[in-house]
Motif scaffolding. Structure first.
Motif, mmCIF file in Angstrom:
data_model
loop_
_atom_site.group_PDB
_atom_site.id
_atom_site.type_symbol
_atom_site.label_atom_id
_atom_site.label_comp_id
_atom_site.label_asym_id
_atom_site.label_seq_id
_atom_site.Cartn_x
_atom_site.Cartn_y
_atom_site.Cartn_z
ATOM 1 N N GLY A 49 27.500 32.286 20.251
ATOM 2 C CA GLY A 49 27.714 33.443 21.114
ATOM 3 C C GLY A 49 26.517 33.847 21.945
ATOM 4 N N THR A 50 25.393 33.182 21.779
ATOM 5 C CA THR A 50 24.204 33.512 22.566
ATOM 6 C C THR A 50 24.400 33.093 24.018
ATOM 7 N N TRP A 51 24.144 34.020 24.926
ATOM 8 C CA TRP A 51 24.197 33.723 26.354
ATOM 9 C C TRP A 51 22.808 33.257 26.776
ATOM 10 N N LEU A 52 22.757 32.136 27.475
ATOM 11 C CA LEU A 52 21.484 31.564 27.911
ATOM 12 C C LEU A 52 21.486 31.359 29.423
ATOM 13 N N HIS A 53 20.320 31.534 30.024
ATOM 14 C CA HIS A 53 20.124 31.201 31.436
ATOM 15 C C HIS A 53 18.920 30.281 31.527
ATOM 16 N N ASP A 54 19.126 29.127 32.095
ATOM 17 C CA ASP A 54 18.083 28.094 32.181
ATOM 18 C C ASP A 54 17.452 27.836 30.810
ATOM 19 N N GLY A 55 18.301 27.840 29.772
ATOM 20 C CA GLY A 55 17.863 27.521 28.419
ATOM 21 C C GLY A 55 17.251 28.666 27.644
ATOM 22 N N ARG A 59 18.360 38.516 26.906
ATOM 23 C CA ARG A 59 18.041 39.481 25.847
ATOM 24 C C ARG A 59 18.588 40.887 26.088
ATOM 25 N N ARG A 60 19.074 41.158 27.270
ATOM 26 C CA ARG A 60 19.597 42.496 27.561
ATOM 27 C C ARG A 60 21.106 42.525 27.341
ATOM 28 N N ARG A 65 27.135 42.065 28.876
ATOM 29 C CA ARG A 65 28.400 42.776 29.102
ATOM 30 C C ARG A 65 28.809 42.682 30.574
ATOM 31 N N LEU A 66 27.852 42.800 31.478
ATOM 32 C CA LEU A 66 28.158 42.682 32.903
ATOM 33 C C LEU A 66 28.708 41.290 33.219
#
Length: 187
Positions: A49-55, A59-60, A65-66
């Protein structure tokens, strides 16, 4: 800037009150948006469930949610983040969301079950949000349909709570909102 899409907590609210909150919440009308595909977002939702951007983890929670409010699954099975002017691909390892908590009211056919999702929105198990159990890698994968073709996989503890309800009823499934949901994928 205040957060426009604050999480709804399950604890301390009855499920009729929860339904009123859900009915009053307005999400972006992404089902009406069909902009051109602009590439890949560089984002991925890991199996946990962790959202990652460029790996790197995002953290926000407000950002997650957005992004979750503009996420949808396309007819070809791919996932995209969509705005009125662009559509960007996003990789999802298992499901877009995870059900991390559960609240139950009532018994038998009058029972209502709500699930808290990891991005801050709850859903009520029923006709609009049915439970499906699929065979997956490593065993059964119980999921609840959320919106726009997206699903939330039930965390193992939540699935065990659901199974305990079924066992207490002497059944192979659970009732919610007057609908019976089998926990066996072959039914």
């Amino acid at each position: 800037m205040p957060e426009l899409h604050a999480p709804i907590e399950l604890q301390g609210i009855d499920l009729h009150g929860l339904q009123r909150l859900l009915d009053s919440r307005q999400l972006p009308p992404i089902e009406r948006w069909n902009p051109p595909h602009c590439g890949h977002s560089g984002m991925r939702i890991a199996a946990d469930g962790t959202w990652l951007h460029d790996g790197e983890p995002i953290r926000r929670p407000a950002m997650v949610r957005l992004f979750s409010s503009i996420l949808r699954r396309e007819p070809d099975g791919t996932h995209v983040l969509v705005t009125p002017v662009e559509k960007l691909s996003i990789d999802i390892e298992r499901t877009a969301f995870r059900a991390v908590d559960m609240q139950v009211e009532g018994d038998g056919e009058l029972r209502r079950i709500a699930f808290a999702l990891d991005h801050g929105d709850p859903v009520l198990l029923g006709a609009d949000h049915p439970l499906v159990v699929r065979d997956g890698v490593g065993g059964l994968s119980p999921r609840i349909k959320v919106r726009h073709g997206l699903e939330a996989e039930l965390s193992r503890p939540v699935y065990y709570e659901l199974a305990e309800l079924a066992l207490a009823d002497g059944s192979d499934g659970v009732w919610s909102e007057g609908i019976f949901f089998p926990l066996d994928p072959d039914r």
